[in-house]
Design a protein around this motif. Structure first.
Motif, PDB file in Angstrom:
ATOM      1  N   GLY A 151      36.306  42.711  20.046  1.00  0.00           N
ATOM      2  CA  GLY A 151      37.114  41.510  19.962  1.00  0.00           C
ATOM      3  C   GLY A 151      37.686  41.092  21.305  1.00  0.00           C
ATOM      4  N   ARG A 152      38.446  40.055  21.234  1.00  0.00           N
ATOM      5  CA  ARG A 152      38.912  39.428  22.455  1.00  0.00           C
ATOM      6  C   ARG A 152      39.873  40.302  23.244  1.00  0.00           C
ATOM      7  NH1 ARG A 152      40.848  33.400  22.101  1.00  0.00           N
ATOM      8  NH2 ARG A 152      39.588  33.593  20.236  1.00  0.00           N
ATOM      9  N   ILE A 153      40.647  41.098  22.539  1.00  0.00           N
ATOM     10  CA  ILE A 153      41.605  41.957  23.256  1.00  0.00           C
ATOM     11  C   ILE A 153      40.868  43.019  24.060  1.00  0.00           C
ATOM     12  CG2 ILE A 153      43.492  43.579  22.994  1.00  0.00           C
ATOM     13  CD1 ILE A 153      44.880  41.645  21.569  1.00  0.00           C
ATOM     14  N   GLN A 154      39.765  43.485  23.535  1.00  0.00           N
ATOM     15  CA  GLN A 154      38.959  44.450  24.270  1.00  0.00           C
ATOM     16  C   GLN A 154      38.483  43.815  25.569  1.00  0.00           C
ATOM     17  OE1 GLN A 154      35.918  46.005  25.116  1.00  0.00           O
ATOM     18  NE2 GLN A 154      36.422  48.084  24.546  1.00  0.00           N
ATOM     19  N   TRP A 155      38.043  42.583  25.451  1.00  0.00           N
ATOM     20  CA  TRP A 155      37.545  41.846  26.597  1.00  0.00           C
ATOM     21  C   TRP A 155      38.654  41.662  27.621  1.00  0.00           C
ATOM     22  CZ3 TRP A 155      38.772  36.957  28.550  1.00  0.00           C
ATOM     23  CH2 TRP A 155      37.866  36.447  29.499  1.00  0.00           C
ATOM     24  N   GLU A 156      39.839  41.284  27.126  1.00  0.00           N
ATOM     25  CA  GLU A 156      40.997  41.108  28.005  1.00  0.00           C
ATOM     26  C   GLU A 156      41.347  42.437  28.675  1.00  0.00           C
ATOM     27  OE1 GLU A 156      42.544  38.325  28.711  1.00  0.00           O
ATOM     28  OE2 GLU A 156      44.254  39.131  29.806  1.00  0.00           O
ATOM     29  N   ALA A 157      41.311  43.521  27.893  1.00  0.00           N
ATOM     30  CA  ALA A 157      41.633  44.850  28.438  1.00  0.00           C
ATOM     31  C   ALA A 157      40.649  45.221  29.542  1.00  0.00           C
ATOM     32  CB  ALA A 157      41.628  45.899  27.338  1.00  0.00           C
ATOM     33  N   GLU A 158      39.375  44.929  29.323  1.00  0.00           N
ATOM     34  CA  GLU A 158      38.355  45.212  30.347  1.00  0.00           C
ATOM     35  C   GLU A 158      38.665  44.469  31.634  1.00  0.00           C
ATOM     36  OE1 GLU A 158      34.675  47.175  28.587  1.00  0.00           O
ATOM     37  OE2 GLU A 158      34.981  46.369  30.596  1.00  0.00           O
ATOM     38  N   ARG A 159      39.010  43.191  31.468  1.00  0.00           N
ATOM     39  CA  ARG A 159      39.257  42.353  32.632  1.00  0.00           C
ATOM     40  C   ARG A 159      40.481  42.853  33.400  1.00  0.00           C
ATOM     41  NH1 ARG A 159      39.785  35.889  32.866  1.00  0.00           N
ATOM     42  NH2 ARG A 159      41.567  36.246  31.499  1.00  0.00           N
ATOM     43  N   VAL A 160      41.508  43.181  32.650  1.00  0.00           N
ATOM     44  CA  VAL A 160      42.746  43.664  33.278  1.00  0.00           C
ATOM     45  C   VAL A 160      42.521  45.000  33.986  1.00  0.00           C
ATOM     46  CG1 VAL A 160      44.999  44.661  32.703  1.00  0.00           C
ATOM     47  CG2 VAL A 160      44.364  42.421  31.826  1.00  0.00           C
TER      48      VAL A 160
END
Lengths: 288, 370
Positions: A151-160
């Motif tokens: 999901g999107r939070i995983q994606w955000e976590a990766e980016r961060v």
């Protein structure tokens, strides 16, 4: 991974300042931001550990994971009104409480977002919560990345995480005191930051005494000396003894830590105000 | 004597911000009371390893251990409360089977609860406090608390954790969600349904499923906490419990302490004492230093100039501190005993050092030298 050597820590765009409660972390973060601004940089001072006095001219950003989460939701729900109702709902509050690292992830996401705004900022200096919680801020994105497998939070976590671990963009600086507990906690913090693969910056040792005399060089008060002379000699001896202890702690730090180390003076003042903050920033400009 | 601060009390809770010497103060209070003949236990958190060694805490243990020491007419016991172990112990006690226990401990939401959830440590400390007060035969329990920004963090922790664990609050959502999936979401209402969809998409359904499972599995623990809430509150609010605010003399620390004092009042509780550590001793007013008298002591030139400047600097610092402490004491109120602990010339991390603190007389508060 960049093929170029990483820029020096204080040249990076995202600078975190961590330290135990009481070491002067907010003061040093403020002085660092001030110094960078004097060098002509556009600096944002982010306060992730609650409000603290800061140099007046600097733009300040209070960083609150809940507010960042609300902003994130607002981007994804139609209408600001709906977003406000959601943020007040029990389900939302429960979710934020339950989800490991979500608040911290959102906070760091917000900081990474500011760092990306190259048209606006040259540097974002982050005054982190006092250690324990300061490292939580830096530790949680990895935990969130593991907890949220899709999901999107995983994606955000990766980016961060990518931003946090990039030595071209990020430096984690530490503030300590030349005293037993802060030194010990600093060494533990460095070990953990290395485990988290976060790029380390400068180690600031604050309130270092610097008497020009050693205790042995200070004579005893002669018999019948007036009280003010007795006091002056006693204070001189105390200052000299304190200096010797501070130097021993600094030596211990230098031996254990391979980071560039900057010593900041102990400023005696009745009140620590703007003049003292400016003096500290000037000292940083000379040393860092 | 420092023991005066805890006389006639069964519980002493040290509150305050970080870096002010709370743990050392808690140990000193315990030692002072033990020297007077009481049977005391000090519950500490994260002490410096030397303090832990001095108190015999190098071996990790979940039970209080007796500390040996000079001139102890009573008994001094100590324990270090470690957050994760305390939670795991509670879960083991309440889990219906070993398999259930293992599942709980492996649940990622449980790890979050037991390691990083705000209020989680404080709840364990309060539980430990109550167990010691109700059980073990100690005359006095001294509790050291984690560094906090607000007194509320400590007092609100049980409610916060209970709210976290309360499966009833979202039973209408999470349990059916896990069992019957998305169809139920629309029954929750449009806002809730949309949010659920968003959260599901954003995080993956696993989080909600883990949470649901955990809340059900921990329902016994929740019931235990909820059942004890009244008894716990009675201990914290009782007349035998003293709240001791620990602070430092610098601006940041004093501002923080003022906040703590206001928070405690807002909670309807009373502070019994204020301990300000590491205070620079203030000289009584002295005549100006002159070059001739320094020269008579063998100090001239640049050295003399430095000494004069140094004396002035120390005075300035001490004056600033004294003014701040007086204002802080005034804000705490006249019924709060103030103990001012002078800076000592060494780190205080063993029993001998702490013993020196015990001789501080709370009544010679604001001007230790004058």
């Amino acid at each position: 991974m960049s093929a170029n050597p990483a820029p020096s820590p204080l040249e990076r765009r995202l600078i975190f300042v961590v330290g135990k409660g009481g070491v002067g972390k907010s003061t040093v973060a403020g002085a660092l931001a001030q110094m960078l601004a004097w060098r002509g940089k556009r600096v944002l001072l982010a306060q992730a550990g609650g409000p603290a006095p800061a140099p007046r001219s600097l733009p300040l950003l209070p960083v609150d994971g809940e507010a960042a989460m609300a902003e994130y939701l607002a981007l994804n729900l139609p209408g600001r009104f709906l977003a406000r109702r959601v943020v007040r709902s029990r389900l939302y509050r429960r979710f934020v409480a339950v989800a490991p690292g979500l608040k911290e992830l959102m906070a760091v996401g917000k900081l990474a977002h500011e760092e990306r705004r190259r048209d606006t900022w040259d540097a974002v200096v982050v005054d982190c919560p006092a250690t324990g919680h300061g490292l939580e801020l830096l530790r949680m994105p990895a935990a969130a990345h593991d907890a949220f497998r899709a999901g999107r939070i995983q994606w955000e976590a990766e980016r961060v995480l990518g931003a946090l671990r990039d030595p071209a963009r990020t430096a984690v600086c530490l503030v300590t005191l030349p005293e037993e507990l802060p030194v010990r906690e600093t060494l533990d913090a460095i070990a953990e930051l290395e485990r988290l693969e976060l790029p380390l910056g400068v180690l600031f040792v604050n309130r270092v005494h610097d008497a020009p005399l050693a205790a042995e060089e200070i004579p005893a008060a002669p018999a019948g000396a007036p009280p003010e002379v007795v006091a002056a000699l006693r204070c001189a001896r105390e200052e000299a003894a304190r200096t010797a202890r501070d130097r021993a702690h600094v030596a211990r730090l230098r031996a254990a830590v391979a980071l560039p180390t900057v010593l900041l003076p102990n400023l005696y003042a009745e009140r620590f105000g703007d003049a003292e903050r400016a003096a500290l920033a000037a000292r940083l400009a000379g040393a860092a | 004597m420092l023991a005066d601060l805890v006389r006639d009390r069964r519980v002493a809770v040290c509150i305050g911000g970080g870096g002010v010497g709370k743990t050392t103060t808690a140990a000193a209070l315990g030692l002072a009371a033990a020297r007077e003949g009481r049977r005391v236990v000090v519950v500490t958190i994260d002490p410096a390893r030397r303090l832990a060694d001095a108190l015999g805490l190098d071996a990790l243990g979940d039970e209080p251990r007796r500390v040996g020491g000079p001139a102890l007419r009573g008994e001094l016991w100590a324990m270090m409360l470690e957050q994760k172990r305390a939670w795991d112990r509670l879960v083991a006690r309440h889990a219906p089977s070993d398999a259930a226990r293992a599942r709980i401990v492996a649940n990622p939401i449980y790890r979050h609860l037991s390691e990083s959830f705000a209020g989680s440590y404080e709840l364990m400390a309060i539980e430990q406090l109550c167990a010691l007060v109700e059980g073990s035969g100690f005359d006095l329990v001294v509790l050291d608390t984690p560094p906090a920004r607000h007194a509320l963090d400590f007092f609100e922790a049980p409610a916060r954790v209970l709210a976290f664990l309360d499966r009833r609050v979202v039973r209408w959502l999470l349990v059916p969600y896990a069992a019957e999936g998305r169809a139920v979401a629309s029954a929750v209402g449009r806002t809730g349904g949309r949010l659920l969809a968003l959260l599901e998409e954003a995080t993956g359904a696993e989080v909600l499923g883990h949470a649901s499972e955990l809340f059900v599995a921990l329902s016994g623990l929740f019931d235990a906490f909820a059942g004890r809430a009244a008894a716990t509150d009675a201990i914290l609010r009782g007349p035998d419990t003293a709240f001791i605010l620990v602070a430092g003399p610098d601006e940041r620390s004093v501002a923080e302490a003022e906040r703590f004092a206001a928070d405690v009042r807002a909670l309807g509780l009373r502070l019994s004492a204020l301990v300000v550590n590491r205070v620079h001793p203030q000289d009584a007013a002295l005549p100006a230093l002159d070059a001739a008298s320094l020269a008579a002591a063998g100090v001239t030139g640049a050295r003399a100039a430095w000494m004069a400047e140094n004396l002035a600097a120390h005075r300035t610092l001490a004056n600033g501190q004294a003014a701040r402490i007086a204002e802080l004491a005034r804000r705490c109120g006249r019924d709060v005993t103030v103990a001012v602990v002078p800076e000592v010339d060494d780190d205080l991390h063993d029993l001998g050092g702490i013993a020196r603190l015990c001789t501080i007389d709370p009544r010679t508060s604001l001007n230790p030298l004058g």
